[in-house]
Design a protein around this motif. Structure first.
Motif, PDB file in Angstrom:
ATOM      1  N   ALA A  99      -7.824  -2.061  -5.073  1.00  0.00           N
ATOM      2  CA  ALA A  99      -6.428  -2.509  -5.080  1.00  0.00           C
ATOM      3  C   ALA A  99      -5.909  -2.598  -6.512  1.00  0.00           C
ATOM      4  CB  ALA A  99      -6.299  -3.860  -4.387  1.00  0.00           C
ATOM      5  N   ALA A 100      -6.753  -3.078  -7.431  1.00  0.00           N
ATOM      6  CA  ALA A 100      -6.327  -3.203  -8.820  1.00  0.00           C
ATOM      7  C   ALA A 100      -6.099  -1.834  -9.462  1.00  0.00           C
ATOM      8  CB  ALA A 100      -7.356  -3.990  -9.624  1.00  0.00           C
ATOM      9  N   ALA A 117      -0.714  -0.635 -11.309  1.00  0.00           N
ATOM     10  CA  ALA A 117      -2.023  -0.363 -11.905  1.00  0.00           C
ATOM     11  C   ALA A 117      -1.891   0.335 -13.260  1.00  0.00           C
ATOM     12  CB  ALA A 117      -2.867   0.476 -10.957  1.00  0.00           C
ATOM     13  N   GLY A 150       1.832   0.156  -5.854  1.00  0.00           N
ATOM     14  CA  GLY A 150       0.488  -0.165  -6.310  1.00  0.00           C
ATOM     15  C   GLY A 150       0.112   0.643  -7.540  1.00  0.00           C
ATOM     16  N   GLY A 162      -4.574   0.476  -7.902  1.00  0.00           N
ATOM     17  CA  GLY A 162      -3.357   1.011  -7.303  1.00  0.00           C
ATOM     18  C   GLY A 162      -3.539   1.608  -5.920  1.00  0.00           C
ATOM     19  N   VAL A 163      -4.726   1.442  -5.318  1.00  0.00           N
ATOM     20  CA  VAL A 163      -4.962   1.987  -3.986  1.00  0.00           C
ATOM     21  C   VAL A 163      -4.366   1.032  -2.952  1.00  0.00           C
ATOM     22  CG1 VAL A 163      -6.740   2.617  -2.312  1.00  0.00           C
ATOM     23  CG2 VAL A 163      -7.086   3.083  -4.753  1.00  0.00           C
ATOM     24  N   LEU A 212     -11.082  -5.273  -3.856  1.00  0.00           N
ATOM     25  CA  LEU A 212     -10.230  -5.769  -4.937  1.00  0.00           C
ATOM     26  C   LEU A 212     -10.137  -4.764  -6.075  1.00  0.00           C
ATOM     27  CD1 LEU A 212     -10.881  -9.564  -5.537  1.00  0.00           C
ATOM     28  CD2 LEU A 212      -8.756  -8.445  -4.881  1.00  0.00           C
TER      29      LEU A 212
END
Lengths: 335, 257
Positions: free
Chosen positions: A227-228, B78, B74, A230-231, A224
């Motif tokens: 992912a947060a 972010a 993504g 940006g991966v 998580l």
């Protein structure tokens, strides 16, 4: 007092330089030692003029290929170990945890049982490894969210299944095939010859992992969190799983299941301060490579003219070395 | 007219157990701070995760300054949303500095190393949360409160347009709760960004947030300015527990009766 930021770039450079030097030294030692003692001048002559005399045959046909095979194999296993530990977010993970070595061993042992030639043994091992890779992936990744736990459990269970098959093959074999089976299971470099393919897989594996190094740093903090930041976690895991699988399968077909390298080399480097994957990845390649080269040199010299399987030596050297580093790291952390 | 920084319209909140709430609509402008309140399991975290793209938007739309969340990569998401998680597993070793530096990842370019500016931002974030002296410590050796401060420093270093904080006051002593939220609110007004926090502390919400989204657990919600949403009757109904209020010269205080 000068500020200590950015932390450790210089230290990391020293570490990598030292590891490259270690790699060169280990390869030189491996080429320089063996049951036939060659003086420095003889060695130099043999390296410079491969003219077919006894010493140049020993150097070019036996020692250099074997040393290179050990280096490739150790590098592949260590890289794969780094990846597996992040992918499964488990410090106990090693390249074989998902059953790749089991599948390869079953393939190879069946080939041995059927009395196949060495070439077919390698093909059978590769087929077994790939089958295991796809089996585990198919079972674990059917749902969209393939969690690390699910992958780990699937891999461990499949490994156990391979283990049972290996035991059946061992118990039903004749005495002289068991000998060669044991060498395969413990890891042995005496028959290994590196090819351009192995080198290609090592280099492309290294390039792929380096391109994902910062994302690996994020992934080791959790799915998580990554992912947060940006991966693309699903894609990254797919890349990691298949590149680690391919590298492990390659290493296994070269030398059988050489244990311990893939587990301890990444930890040794982390304890030495290389936690950032941009350093950990190349560092693992060099340390894993030279570690296996040195272990194999010992394996073929300490009880010469007899040879030990290198897998035994990796554990014999690795266990105390690892415990010392672990203890030191622990002392630093608590002080 | 400019689009609001965040616009949510008719967003469904689903968990594996079913639908959590009627479709939610709200909007948030720069400088505003939103608290999400509600009982356990009413969908506070689900909403935060959906807003920052960790869970797919099944129905309805989420847009940032008019751009649909589903159209954003993504990395773009972010840069917009900085997420602070309620609990994070920390199985692999890393130093405090390395963890905070990960906050800069959304701004990184492939093959580029951290710039001087990245290091400056990380050091400043560490300093703001009194973590400078812990920079080289392994995060496993820290207390719960120290780890929470590391996580807050990382999200500060991320410099998002909207801070999305799941229980930001977790593990923090009262002094650090106030310090951390003051810091985040200052950052919001300085940089003209916004903040959303899911919390169980009604008084922190009342003190630091301009708006409240109250999920009542029965499928309904109320969204509005803090003063208009927070009163003892509404809270008592939402939490199924009598909530009383006392008014001090500075602020209103809520507590379970």
């Amino acid at each position: 007092m000068t500020p200590m930021y950015p932390p450790g770039v210089k230290r990391h450079m020293y570490l990598i330089t030292a590891l490259i030097m270690l790699s060169v030294v280990s390869l030189l030692v491996a080429v320089g030692t063996g049951s036939v003692t060659l003086s420095m001048t003889e060695l130099w002559q043999a390296v410079r003029q491969p003219d077919g005399n006894a010493s140049s045959l020993i150097v070019w046909d036996i020692r250099i290929p074997r040393a290179l095979a050990a280096f490739l194999c150790g590098g592949l296993l260590a890289l794969s170990g780094v990846v597996m530990q992040v992918l499964l977010r488990n410090p106990l993970a090693d390249p074989y945890i998902l059953g790749i070595s089991g599948g390869a061993a079953v393939g190879a042992l069946i080939a041995i049982t059927l009395g196949a030639a060495a070439l077919w043994m390698t093909q059978a091992a590769l087929a077994g490894a790939m089958f295991s890779v796809l089996l585990v992936f198919g079972l674990a990744a059917r749902s969209r969210h393939w969690s690390s736990t699910r992958l780990l459990l699937t891999g461990v269970v499949v490994s156990a299944g391979w283990g049972a098959l290996i035991n059946i093959l061992l118990t039903t074999s004749t005495a002289n095939t068991v000998q060669s089976m044991l060498f395969w299971l413990m890891g042995d470099l005496s028959q290994s010859r590196p090819t351009l393919w192995h080198l290609l897989i090592l280099i492309s594996g290294l390039a792929i992992l380096l391109s994902q190094a910062r994302h690996l740093n994020a992934l080791s903090r959790g799915d998580l969190s990554a992912a947060a930041l940006g991966v693309n976690v699903a894609r990254l895991k797919l890349i990691l799983y298949f590149s680690a699988a391919l590298m492990t399968a390659t290493a296994v077909t070269v030398a059988g299941s050489v244990g311990f390298v893939g587990l301890v080399v990444p930890h040794m480097l982390r304890l030495l301060g290389a936690r950032d994957h941009r350093w950990l990845i190349p560092g693992s390649l060099f340390l894993g490579g030279s570690f296996l080269v040195l272990a194999d040199t010992l394996a073929r010299t300490i009880v010469a003219p007899q040879q030990l399987p290198v897998g035994v030596l990796t554990a014999l050297i690795g266990v105390p070395l690892f415990l010392v580093i672990l203890h030191r790291g622990y002392r630093q952390e608590t002080s | 007219m400019n689009s609001p920084l965040l616009n949510v319209s008719e967003l469904s909140l689903c968990s594996p157990g079913g639908i959590l709430c009627e479709p939610v609509s709200l909007s948030l402008n720069a400088g505003e701070r939103l608290a999400i309140l509600g009982k356990n399991g009413t969908g506070k975290s689900t909403l935060l995760h959906t807003l920052c793209g960790l869970q797919p938007v099944t129905a309805g739309t989420v847009s940032f300054e008019g751009r649909d969340l589903r159209q954003l990569s993504g990395q773009q998401t972010a840069r917009l949303c900085g997420m602070l998680f309620q609990h994070e597993a920390e199985p692999m070793p890393a130093t405090v500095y390395e963890v905070v530096m990960l906050g800069r990842l959304p701004h990184a370019r492939q093959w580029h190393w951290e710039s001087r500016q990245d290091h400056d931002i990380v050091q400043q974030s560490l300093k703001l949360l009194n973590l400078s002296s812990l920079a080289t410590r392994d995060i496993h050796t820290l207390s719960g409160g120290e780890r929470q401060r590391v996580a807050i420093a990382a999200v500060l270093a991320q410099q998002p347009r909207i801070f999305m904080l799941d229980e930001p006051s977790n593990h923090l002593d009262i002094a650090f709760q106030i310090q951390a939220l003051n810091l985040l609110c200052e950052r919001v007004s300085q940089d003209n960004t916004a903040l959303i926090m899911a919390t169980h502390d009604i008084n922190l919400a009342a003190r630091f947030c301009t708006h409240v989204l109250l999920l009542n657990g029965k499928g309904g919600y109320r969204f509005g300015e803090t003063e208009s949403v927070l009163d003892s009757a509404t809270l008592s109904d939402a939490f199924e527990c009598r909530v009383d209020m006392i008014v001090t010269p500075e602020r209103r205080l809520f507590f379970p009766a």
